[in-house]
Structure formats: structure tokens, C-alpha cells
Design a protein around this motif. Structure first.
Motif, PDB file in Angstrom:
ATOM      1  N   TYR A   1       0.829  -1.208   0.000  1.00 21.85           N
ATOM      2  CA  TYR A   1       0.000   0.000   0.000  1.00 21.85           C
ATOM      3  C   TYR A   1       0.863   1.258   0.000  1.00 21.85           C
ATOM      4  N   GLN A   2       1.911   1.239   0.811  1.00 19.45           N
ATOM      5  CA  GLN A   2       2.772   2.416   0.868  1.00 19.45           C
ATOM      6  C   GLN A   2       3.406   2.700  -0.488  1.00 19.45           C
ATOM      7  N   GLY A   3       3.858   1.645  -1.168  1.00 20.08           N
ATOM      8  CA  GLY A   3       4.424   1.834  -2.499  1.00 20.08           C
ATOM      9  C   GLY A   3       3.379   2.305  -3.498  1.00 20.08           C
ATOM     10  N   ALA A   4       2.171   1.743  -3.416  1.00 18.31           N
ATOM     11  CA  ALA A   4       1.120   2.075  -4.370  1.00 18.31           C
ATOM     12  C   ALA A   4       0.627   3.506  -4.200  1.00 18.31           C
ATOM     13  N   VAL A   5       0.497   3.965  -2.963  1.00 20.35           N
ATOM     14  CA  VAL A   5       0.032   5.338  -2.720  1.00 20.35           C
ATOM     15  C   VAL A   5       1.029   6.353  -3.269  1.00 20.35           C
ATOM     16  N   ARG A   6       2.312   6.119  -3.029  1.00 23.36           N
ATOM     17  CA  ARG A   6       3.319   7.051  -3.546  1.00 23.36           C
ATOM     18  C   ARG A   6       3.264   7.103  -5.080  1.00 23.36           C
ATOM     19  N   TYR A   7       3.169   5.935  -5.678  1.00 29.58           N
ATOM     20  CA  TYR A   7       3.147   5.866  -7.142  1.00 29.58           C
ATOM     21  C   TYR A   7       1.894   6.524  -7.702  1.00 29.58           C
ATOM     22  N   ALA A   8       0.745   6.271  -7.091  1.00 23.75           N
ATOM     23  CA  ALA A   8      -0.520   6.807  -7.592  1.00 23.75           C
ATOM     24  C   ALA A   8      -0.548   8.328  -7.522  1.00 23.75           C
ATOM     25  N   ASN A   9       0.167   8.912  -6.581  1.00 27.74           N
ATOM     26  CA  ASN A   9       0.227  10.369  -6.476  1.00 27.74           C
ATOM     27  C   ASN A   9       1.215  10.978  -7.468  1.00 27.74           C
ATOM     28  N   ASP A  10       2.172  10.184  -7.933  1.00 33.97           N
ATOM     29  CA  ASP A  10       3.213  10.693  -8.828  1.00 33.97           C
ATOM     30  C   ASP A  10       2.958  10.389 -10.304  1.00 33.97           C
ATOM     31  N   ARG A  11       2.381   9.249 -10.593  1.00 33.96           N
ATOM     32  CA  ARG A  11       2.226   8.782 -11.976  1.00 33.96           C
ATOM     33  C   ARG A  11       1.135   9.572 -12.700  1.00 33.96           C
ATOM     34  N   LEU A  12       1.485  10.179 -13.833  1.00 31.09           N
ATOM     35  CA  LEU A  12       0.532  10.957 -14.616  1.00 31.09           C
ATOM     36  C   LEU A  12       0.011  10.124 -15.784  1.00 31.09           C
ATOM     37  N   GLN A  13      -1.322   9.982 -15.865  1.00 32.06           N
ATOM     38  CA  GLN A  13      -1.936   9.230 -16.953  1.00 32.06           C
ATOM     39  C   GLN A  13      -3.369   9.726 -17.144  1.00 32.06           C
ATOM     40  N   MET A  14      -3.687  10.241 -18.305  1.00 33.92           N
ATOM     41  CA  MET A  14      -5.037  10.649 -18.685  1.00 33.92           C
ATOM     42  C   MET A  14      -5.563  11.777 -17.793  1.00 33.92           C
ATOM     43  N   ARG A  15      -6.749  12.220 -18.131  1.00 30.98           N
ATOM     44  CA  ARG A  15      -7.414  13.253 -17.347  1.00 30.98           C
ATOM     45  C   ARG A  15      -8.566  12.631 -16.557  1.00 30.98           C
ATOM     46  N   ALA A  16      -8.875  13.233 -15.424  1.00 30.05           N
ATOM     47  CA  ALA A  16     -10.023  12.788 -14.644  1.00 30.05           C
ATOM     48  C   ALA A  16     -11.292  12.929 -15.470  1.00 30.05           C
TER      49      ALA A  16
ATOM     50  N   THR B   1     -14.079  13.923 -14.643  1.00 25.42           N
ATOM     51  CA  THR B   1     -14.824  15.133 -14.270  1.00 25.42           C
ATOM     52  C   THR B   1     -14.079  16.413 -14.636  1.00 25.42           C
ATOM     53  N   GLY B   2     -12.974  16.273 -15.379  1.00 24.19           N
ATOM     54  CA  GLY B   2     -12.205  17.451 -15.767  1.00 24.19           C
ATOM     55  C   GLY B   2     -10.820  17.445 -15.167  1.00 24.19           C
ATOM     56  N   PRO B   3      -9.885  18.186 -15.749  1.00 24.21           N
ATOM     57  CA  PRO B   3      -8.489  18.178 -15.286  1.00 24.21           C
ATOM     58  C   PRO B   3      -8.346  18.544 -13.807  1.00 24.21           C
ATOM     59  N   LYS B   4      -7.520  17.775 -13.115  1.00 22.57           N
ATOM     60  CA  LYS B   4      -7.211  18.069 -11.711  1.00 22.57           C
ATOM     61  C   LYS B   4      -5.826  18.681 -11.553  1.00 22.57           C
ATOM     62  N   ALA B   5      -4.985  18.496 -12.576  1.00 28.77           N
ATOM     63  CA  ALA B   5      -3.647  19.094 -12.578  1.00 28.77           C
ATOM     64  C   ALA B   5      -3.447  19.767 -13.939  1.00 28.77           C
ATOM     65  N   PRO B   6      -4.166  20.865 -14.193  1.00 28.66           N
ATOM     66  CA  PRO B   6      -4.140  21.486 -15.526  1.00 28.66           C
ATOM     67  C   PRO B   6      -2.773  21.990 -15.960  1.00 28.66           C
ATOM     68  N   ASP B   7      -1.865  22.186 -15.011  1.00 28.21           N
ATOM     69  CA  ASP B   7      -0.529  22.650 -15.353  1.00 28.21           C
ATOM     70  C   ASP B   7       0.385  21.515 -15.789  1.00 28.21           C
TER      71      ASP B   7
ATOM     72  N   ALA C   1       0.869  17.546 -17.944  1.00 31.02           N
ATOM     73  CA  ALA C   1       0.435  16.888 -19.182  1.00 31.02           C
ATOM     74  C   ALA C   1      -0.754  15.956 -18.959  1.00 31.02           C
ATOM     75  N   ALA C   2      -0.896  15.449 -17.751  1.00 30.91           N
ATOM     76  CA  ALA C   2      -2.007  14.559 -17.404  1.00 30.91           C
ATOM     77  C   ALA C   2      -2.203  14.627 -15.900  1.00 30.91           C
ATOM     78  N   ASP C   3      -3.261  13.995 -15.436  1.00 35.48           N
ATOM     79  CA  ASP C   3      -3.540  13.981 -13.998  1.00 35.48           C
ATOM     80  C   ASP C   3      -2.864  12.785 -13.332  1.00 35.48           C
ATOM     81  N   PRO C   4      -2.525  12.905 -12.040  1.00 30.89           N
ATOM     82  CA  PRO C   4      -2.023  11.719 -11.319  1.00 30.89           C
ATOM     83  C   PRO C   4      -3.117  10.659 -11.257  1.00 30.89           C
ATOM     84  N   ILE C   5      -2.738   9.423 -11.350  1.00 26.51           N
ATOM     85  CA  ILE C   5      -3.737   8.350 -11.474  1.00 26.51           C
ATOM     86  C   ILE C   5      -4.601   8.192 -10.228  1.00 26.51           C
ATOM     87  N   ILE C   6      -4.231   8.817  -9.138  1.00 22.99           N
ATOM     88  CA  ILE C   6      -5.042   8.696  -7.925  1.00 22.99           C
ATOM     89  C   ILE C   6      -6.417   9.349  -8.101  1.00 22.99           C
ATOM     90  N   VAL C   7      -6.600  10.166  -9.148  1.00 23.78           N
ATOM     91  CA  VAL C   7      -7.908  10.794  -9.360  1.00 23.78           C
ATOM     92  C   VAL C   7      -8.911   9.828  -9.989  1.00 23.78           C
TER      93      VAL C   7
END
Length: 597
Positions: free
Chosen positions: A309-324, A326-332, A334-340
């Protein structure tokens, strides 16, 4: 490789706020386990696990143990870490002061063991097996045996093993072939081969004390003819070791996981052994060790799930893939972190709900160990022992099944990178895979729960636990925030007794009904048990939020995770109930000869 961080906040939430360990320790006379002392122990234990053990986890997996001409060498750094562990007094934390231990509560030792195994499961096997051997010797050894062996095991100069399995038998110990022939001096000549012996041979201690199941020449057939013997690698001499005993490591296994734990084939060639307890009562003695080991094995599901879980949470907050959606969560970016993404949240929340629920189960069970061991009241000790008997197979099987699910989900969060060795997530899956197998497979644990503990006690042990749940539900039926979950748990708790009656009645006509229902029954039981524990945590969290006390964000996460558990995971009980009620016919209808290639 995930860097382990001890979850001290969650540990303190359970020990201080949910189960009130300080009051429990005071009631049991554990005056040395003051809040300040416990806090210091946990802080130092966390540092050791994070800074010493965790960095050895991946390197140990890659290097593995090495065997050459009967000598086993552990991976680089393991021996030095063990010396540091011993020097810090960790090995004797909960051991009897009469034999050099610190005499702190068993539950505190188990919490430290959780951190150790989360940081490095392979390394944790060495002291873990020693603690099991110590418990058996303390309960059943003679005073001379305790002075000779228990003192040195407590010091950490010597380590221990349990030697049960043989090439032709695992669970069916009644057919073991290892023999013990009496000698004139009161010792015994032990001959036979044992397999799958964790920590059977290694270079981390000066001596290894094997606890070996064997049969005397005139022993009754079956399990009633099993005796337990101490067989040291080196025979004791004075304050140290003497001549080498006739016990050797024939090879080590090449395994899927826990590769840095030496899993040995041990050959006893007329080795000198010493009887523990009464002749032909060895299985009773070994169960002391096995029950300790089964709780520890159950915790391995929690430990590896936590690391994943600790490894997965860190990765999910860092890894950028696609947009949410409901709309971009990190518009600045290239993509949103996968945790969205909802599906990633599903995986992370499933891991979190199992890990934190299993931690609560482990700590509640550990508290019962303390009570059974140290309470003045015979009634309190009996109640705790009954709860332990009931909960031990659930701890072992449910926690390892859900822990394996958690590690699989952690790898899945990483996508393709999770399948790549360098990230370390696949190692956690491999290391966890053994936990549902050893110390009695989960199928055996399920038979133990349903056949021996529930039906075998005419429902007494089940009623003892469901009564706690019922009283809890009655007390909190009108809770302003949690009333719906309380009602859901109460319905399942009542259904639990009704389902048990159905199985019991069916088993009176056909014994196969017990075997057919057992695993689903155990998982059903585990989900209800965690539901009760999640509500206990949620009640505390809600009270803190309402009072405006402490870290509101932390308590809100507890409430949200409890809500997820009741809506997404607890409903799995319906599938398990349906499988139990399906009976044995669909399993046994196909003749054995029809299973062919």
C-alpha cells in the motif's frame, strides 16, 4: 523498491484510543509498559526497521541464501542486522525476566514484529521462528531445559526452529516416520528427515535449537504417539557450545518468494535429543508454538499488504496518466495523477480497508494473548483463551487471503511497471504467496474453525464472540452517523448463527458438508469480524471529530474508509453465504476418475 515507513500514527490510534492498551497494561500489572516507555520502544523499533531492515529487502531477494556442503550463508547484511537486533534487546522484549527477558506484554512484542516483517519478511523469519520455539519451551520445558536453552534463545545467541513436516506428510502428522530411540543416559537418538524447515541452518547465530516431532519405538499409532524433542545443532557445554550434533542441512529450497529465508531439508542421523514434556504428548506441546506461529503468519498478510500500500500510494500520487473524467485536476501538467481515477481509488481503498482492519484484528487478538497470559481472574483468562481459540484460524487465513489480495492490487496500481522487478512490488506478491500455505494451509484453518472450534464446541466459541458483537450493536443502534452500518452488522451477526445451524444440521447427515463449507464460512466470518472492528474504529473517530479533538483529517479518513468497507467489501458475505448453502453435492458429484487429462 518501496521504502517502508512504520505506520506509528495508526498503531497509536489502535493501542491508545480504540483498545486502550495503557489501561489494559495497568490492569495486568505491566508497570514497566508505561506510555512513555511504549512510545520510546515503538519509535526506536521503527528506526531499526526503516533504516536497517528495509534497505536489505530487495538485495536479500536478489542474492538469496546460499548452500554449500551443508553450510548456509544468508545474504549480505543479514548477519550484521541480526547482531544489531540482539544488541538492542529486541529478541527478549516480551520474554520472561527469569531467563533474561524484559517481561513486557506479548502484544507489544507483536507490534514490533509487525514492523519488522513489513520492512523485511525474509529476515523476520529468523527471530520469528525463535520466538515460537521460546514459547513452546517456556510452556512445556523442564526447569533445567529452560535454564539451558531458553536463556540463550532469549539472549539471541542461539536461534530456534520447529521441525514438523516430512517428505511424505505435511498436515497429517500422525504418519511421521522420524524415530526417537531411548538411550541409557536419558537422551534419545533422533533419526529422520524433515523438510520445509525455516531457519533450519544459517550463519546468524552460534547455535540452532531444533524442536522436533518424532515417535518412540512403542508409541501408539497416529497423533497420539507423537513426542517433542530438543535437538540442538551443537550440544550445550557449560555456558557455550560443545560438540557438533548429528543433524545437518541436506539442501535448501529454491522458492517463489521469501528467498532470503533459508528453507531447509534437515537430516537427523542418530542426533542427540531431549524429550520435552511427557512422552506421546508432543503435539500438545507443539500447538503452543504453532498457535503463536499462526498469529504471526496471519500478520504477514497485514505486513506485506502495508508495504504494498505504501508503495502504491506514492506511485498513484506521482504517476501521470489521462485526465479525470470530471475534468483536469492538474491542468498545469500533461495529465492527472492516477489517484484521481475511480478504479485506482477502488484498489487503494480496498488495500487500506483490509490493512487497517487486519491491524485492528491482530491487535485485538494480541490483547487477548496478554489477558490469557497475565490476568489474575481465572474467568478473564478463560474468556480470553476462548476468544483466541476462535480467532486464531480467522487471523491466519483471512488476513493472509486479504493480504495477498492487497499485494496483488498494489502491483496492479503500478500497471506494467508493477510486473518489473526493479520497482519491488512483484516481490511483495511473491513473498506473500506462501502465507496462505504454511503453518497449516488456509483450507486446514477453515476446517479448524468450522469443524473443531464452532461445531466441535457445540457453538460455544462462536456464541462467545457473536455475543460481543450483539452487545456492541445494541449499545450503538441509535448512533447519529453510524446507525445504518450498525444495523447491517447486526443482521449479519444474526445470520451467522443461522448459517452455522444449517451447516451443522447438514453435517449430521453428511460429514462432507463441513469440508465443502469451511473456507467460505471462514471468509464470511472474517468479513463480519472486520466489520465489527471497523465500527469500533469509526466510533472513536466520530467522537473525536464531534469534539473537535486531534487531527480531524486523520479521523475523517477512518470514517470514509469504514463507509467504503461496509458498502464495497462487507457485501462479499452474501456470495460466501450462498456458496456455503450450496452444499457439497456440486463438489462431490463428479467421480474422482473423471478428473483426468
Amino acid at each position: 523498491m518501496p521504502e517502508y515507513k512504520a505506520p506509528l500514527r495508526d498503531i497509536r490510534f489502535l493501542t491508545d484510543e480504540v483498545f486502550d492498551y495503557p489501561a489494559s497494561y495497568a490492569a495486568l500489572g505491566a508497570s514497566d509498559a508505561s506510555p512513555d516507555m511504549v512510545a520510546a520502544i515503538l519509535e526506536e523499533g521503527a528506526k531499526f526497521c526503516e533504516q536497517v531492515l528495509s534497505p536489505l529487502n530487495r538485495s536479500g531477494d536478489e542474492e538469496e541464501c546460499q548452500w554449500h556442503d551443508g553450510v548456509v550463508t544468508t545474504p549480505k547484511g543479514f548477519k550484521e542486522a541480526f547482531a544489531q537486533y540482539v544488541e538492542g534487546g529486541w529478541n527478549g522484549l516480551s520474554a520472561d525476566p527469569a531467563y533474561g527477558g524484559q517481561g513486557l506484554p506479548l502484544s507489544l512484542g507483536l507490534i514490533v514484529s509487525e514492523m519488522v516483517a513489513s520492512a523485511n519478511q525474509s529476515w523476520a523469519m529468523y527471530p520469528g521462528l525463535t520466538h515460537g520455539a521460546m514459547s513452546a519451551l517456556h510452556a512445556h520445558g523442564s526447569e533445567e531445559q529452560k535454564r539451558t536453552y531458553l536463556t540463550r534463545l532469549t539472549e539471541g545467541r542461539w536461534t530456534g526452529t520447529m521441525c514438523l513436516t516430512e517428505p511424505h506428510c505435511g498436515t497429517d502428522l500422525g504418519i511421521i516416520k522420524t524415530r526417537a530411540v531411548p538411550r541409557a543416559d536419558g537422551s534419545y537418538a533422533i533419526s529422520g528427515t524433515k523438510i520445509f524447515i525455516s531457519a533450519g541452518e544459517h550463519d546468524m547465530s552460534e547455535n540452532i535449537v531444533h524442536l522436533v516431532l518424532a515417535k518412540l519405538p512403542d508409541a501408539p499409532a497416529g497423533t497420539k504417539g507423537i513426542s517433542l524433542f530438543i535437538v540442538p545443532k551443537f550440544l550445550p557445554q557449560g555456558d557455550g557450545i560443545g560438540e557438533r550434533n548429528a543433524v545437518s542441512c541436506g539442501s535448501i529450497e529454491h522458492k517463489m518468494g521469501i528467498k532470503a529465508s533459508a528453507t531447509c531439508v534437515m537430516n537427523f542421523d542418530g542426533a542427540t535429543g531431549f524429550l520435552i514434556g511427557e512422552a506421546n504428548k508432543g503435539l500438545n506441546c507443539m500447538f503452543t508454538m504453532m498457535n503463536h506461529a499462526r498469529l504471526g503468519t496471519g500478520m504477514q498478510g497485514l505486513c506485506l499488504g502495508e508495504a504494498s500500500y505504501q508503495g502504491a500510494v506514492r506511485y498513484a500520487n506521482d504517476r501521470l496518466q489521462m485526465r479525470a473524467l470530471t475534468g483536469p485536476k492538474a491542468p498545469d501538467k500533461a495529465a492527472d495523477p492516477i489517484i484521481v481515477h475511480p478504479d485506482v481509488r477502488r484498489m487503494l481503498l480496498t488495500m487500506k480497508a483490509f490493512n487497517e482492519g487486519n491491524r485492528a484484528l491482530a491487535y485485538f487478538t494480541a490483547q487477548q494473548l496478554d489477558i490469557a497470559h497475565a490476568a489474575e481472574s481465572a474467568e478473564a483468562r478463560e474468556q480470553a483463551e476462548n476468544l483466541l481459540a476462535f480467532l486464531t484460524p480467522i487471523c491466519k487465513a483471512f488476513m493472509t487471503e486479504t493480504g495477498l489480495e492487497a499485494t496483488n492490487l498494489g502491483m496492479q496500481v503500478f500497471g506494467g511497471h508493477g510486473y518489473i522487478r526493479e520497482w519491488g512490488m512483484e516481490q511483495l506478491v511473491r513473498d506473500c504467496r506462501i502465507a496462505p500455505i504454511y503453518e497449516g494451509t488456509n483450507g486446514i484453518q477453515a476446517l479448524d474453525l468450522l469443524g473443531r472450534k464452532v461445531l466441535g464446541s457445540q457453538g460455544k466459541l462462536l456464541r462467545g464472540f457473536t455475543r460481543l458483537v450483539h452487545q456492541f450493536c445494541q449499545a450503538h443502534a441509535g448512533h447519529p452517523r453510524l446507525a445504518a452500518q450498525v444495523a447491517q452488522l447486526e443482521r449479519l451477526n444474526q445470520q451467522w448463527g443461522e448459517l452455522t445451524q444449517k451447516v451443522g444440521l447438514a453435517a449430521m447427515k453428511n460429514p462432507d458438508e463441513v469440508g465443502a463449507a469451511a473456507l467460505d464460512y471462514l471468509m464470511y466470518s472474517g468479513y463480519i469480524t472486520l466489520g465489527w472492528l471497523w465500527l469500533r474504529m469509526a466510533l472513536v473517530a466520530d467522537a473525536r471529530v464531534q469534539a473537535g479533538e486531534g487531527d480531524s483529517a486523520y479521523y475523517q479518513t477512518k470514517l470514509a474508509t469504514c463507509d467504503f468497507y461496509f458498502k464495497r467489501l462487507l457485501p462479499r458475505t452474501e456470495a460466501h453465504r450462498a456458496a456455503v448453502e450450496a452444499g457439497s453435492d456440486c463438489l462431490m458429484a463428479l467421480p474422482a476418475e473423471h478428473f483426468h487429462l
